[in-house]
Design an enzyme around this catalytic site. Structure first.
Site, PDB file in Angstrom:
ATOM      1  N   HIS A  33      -2.999   1.027   8.732  1.00  0.00           N
ATOM      2  CA  HIS A  33      -4.454   0.313   8.212  1.00  0.00           C
ATOM      3  C   HIS A  33      -4.120  -0.940   8.832  1.00  0.00           C
ATOM      4  CE1 HIS A  33      -6.638  -2.105   5.261  1.00  0.00           C
ATOM      5  NE2 HIS A  33      -5.971  -2.358   5.488  1.00  0.00           N
ATOM      6  N   GLU A  58       0.638  -0.802  -0.044  1.00  0.00           N
ATOM      7  CA  GLU A  58       0.205   0.118  -0.180  1.00  0.00           C
ATOM      8  C   GLU A  58       1.092   1.140   0.049  1.00  0.00           C
ATOM      9  OE1 GLU A  58      -3.271   0.156  -0.292  1.00  0.00           O
ATOM     10  OE2 GLU A  58      -4.017  -2.101   0.536  1.00  0.00           O
ATOM     11  N   HIS A  89     -13.270  -3.961   4.473  1.00  0.00           N
ATOM     12  CA  HIS A  89     -12.053  -4.211   4.579  1.00  0.00           C
ATOM     13  C   HIS A  89     -10.833  -3.767   5.902  1.00  0.00           C
ATOM     14  CE1 HIS A  89      -7.580  -3.666   2.449  1.00  0.00           C
ATOM     15  NE2 HIS A  89      -7.639  -4.167   3.880  1.00  0.00           N
ATOM     16  N   HIS A 120      -7.468  -4.395  10.100  1.00  0.00           N
ATOM     17  CA  HIS A 120      -8.600  -4.465   9.897  1.00  0.00           C
ATOM     18  C   HIS A 120      -9.549  -4.926  11.538  1.00  0.00           C
ATOM     19  CE1 HIS A 120      -6.605  -6.976   6.659  1.00  0.00           C
ATOM     20  NE2 HIS A 120      -6.578  -5.681   5.809  1.00  0.00           N
TER      21      HIS A 120
END
Ligand code: 2HA
Ligand code: ZN
Length: 269
Positions: A141, A118, A214, A143
């Site tokens: 980032h 990413e 996501h 989850h």
């Protein structure tokens, strides 16, 4: 030998990344290689570091980011696990610098670990933050289970529907995540479209942006603060789900209670 040796301020930032990586694993938010972290470490770069040779060829970022000229980043490595990074951040991530063309980077230390898949989206966000004069230097980032579960319902993907519900679960939520939760509809992971939609949401003044089905993307001054915002929001989602599991829809704080909190703590509307 590590680039962090005799650089306590830089080491402290990387230690925070390792600490957060451990929390992500413990919380169950970082299965396999899930999630990524990048931090802008430019302010801790000294002349000796600037003189260090690269340990990789120049590699294309995949986009041109003019505000990153001369910037340095620590990045989680691609395919690396958060639980491994927690133990050894410099074997599961690396320090890179952006080349003067603003289109390529090279790895400087400690070992040639290729940065996260990413990278273009993370660096695009850092470029946006610098262009805006933001003090934010960290992007995360991950989850988080309950927040991702919420996005499987159209109802909670409506603009600010989840924000209002989460804020009303426990007063700390609005106090410590005052900009709420931005919503980005499903897009392919690592895509330019997802990066652009994330920046658009951050520009609408969210620090934490949900990627439908996501995960979250969060920005803040440092990695610990970015983690705290996600943690606070996910805690509120857990309270909502606990109430539902007890068989009822939670009342939530009333509008008057939310207004009082907003006024007393001087929070944005
Ligand atoms: O890097 O979570 O979305 C692993 C991911 C990509
Ligand atoms: Zn992901």
């Amino acid at each position: 030998m590590s680039i962090l040796d005799n650089r306590p301020a830089l080491k402290a930032e990387i230690d925070k990344v390792a600490e957060v990586a451990g929390y992500l694993w413990t919380k169950g938010w970082a299965e396999r290689n899930g999630g990524n972290i990048t931090i802008n470490i430019t302010e801790w770069v000294d002349d000796k570091m600037k003189a260090m040779p690269a340990i990789s060829q120049p590699k294309p970022i995949g986009t041109v980011l003019p505000d990153l000229n001369g910037c340095w980043f620590y990045c989680k490595g691609t395919q690396k696990r958060m639980r491994d990074l927690a133990r050894d951040p410099m074997a599961n991530g690396s320090i890179i610098r952006i080349l003067p063309d603003c289109a390529h980077y090279e790895i400087v230390a400690d070992s040639p670990v290729a940065p996260t898949s990413e990278l273009p989206s993370h660096l695009s966000v850092h470029n946006y933050l610098l262009a805006k004069g933001s003090p934010y230097r960290a992007s995360l980032h991950t989850h988080p289970i309950e927040l991702v579960a919420l996005t499987h319902s159209k109802k909670w993907m409506e603009k600010d529907a989840a924000t209002r519900m989460l804020w009303s679960m426990i007063p700390e939520t609005k106090a410590f995540c005052p900009r709420g939760l931005g919503m980005v509809p499903y897009m392919l992971p690592s895509s330019v479209e997802l990066a652009d939609a994330t920046i658009k949401a951050i520009n609408e003044d969210y620090d934490v942006v949900m990627w439908e089905k996501h995960g979250v993307f969060a920005v803040d001054t440092d990695i610990m603060s970015a983690f705290d915002q996600v943690d606070v929001l996910n805690k509120a989602a857990q309270i909502y789900i606990s109430a539902r599991n007890m068989g009822f829809e939670p009342d939530g704080m009333s509008d008057a209670q939310m207004q009082e909190l907003t006024d007393v703590f001087g929070l944005p509307k």
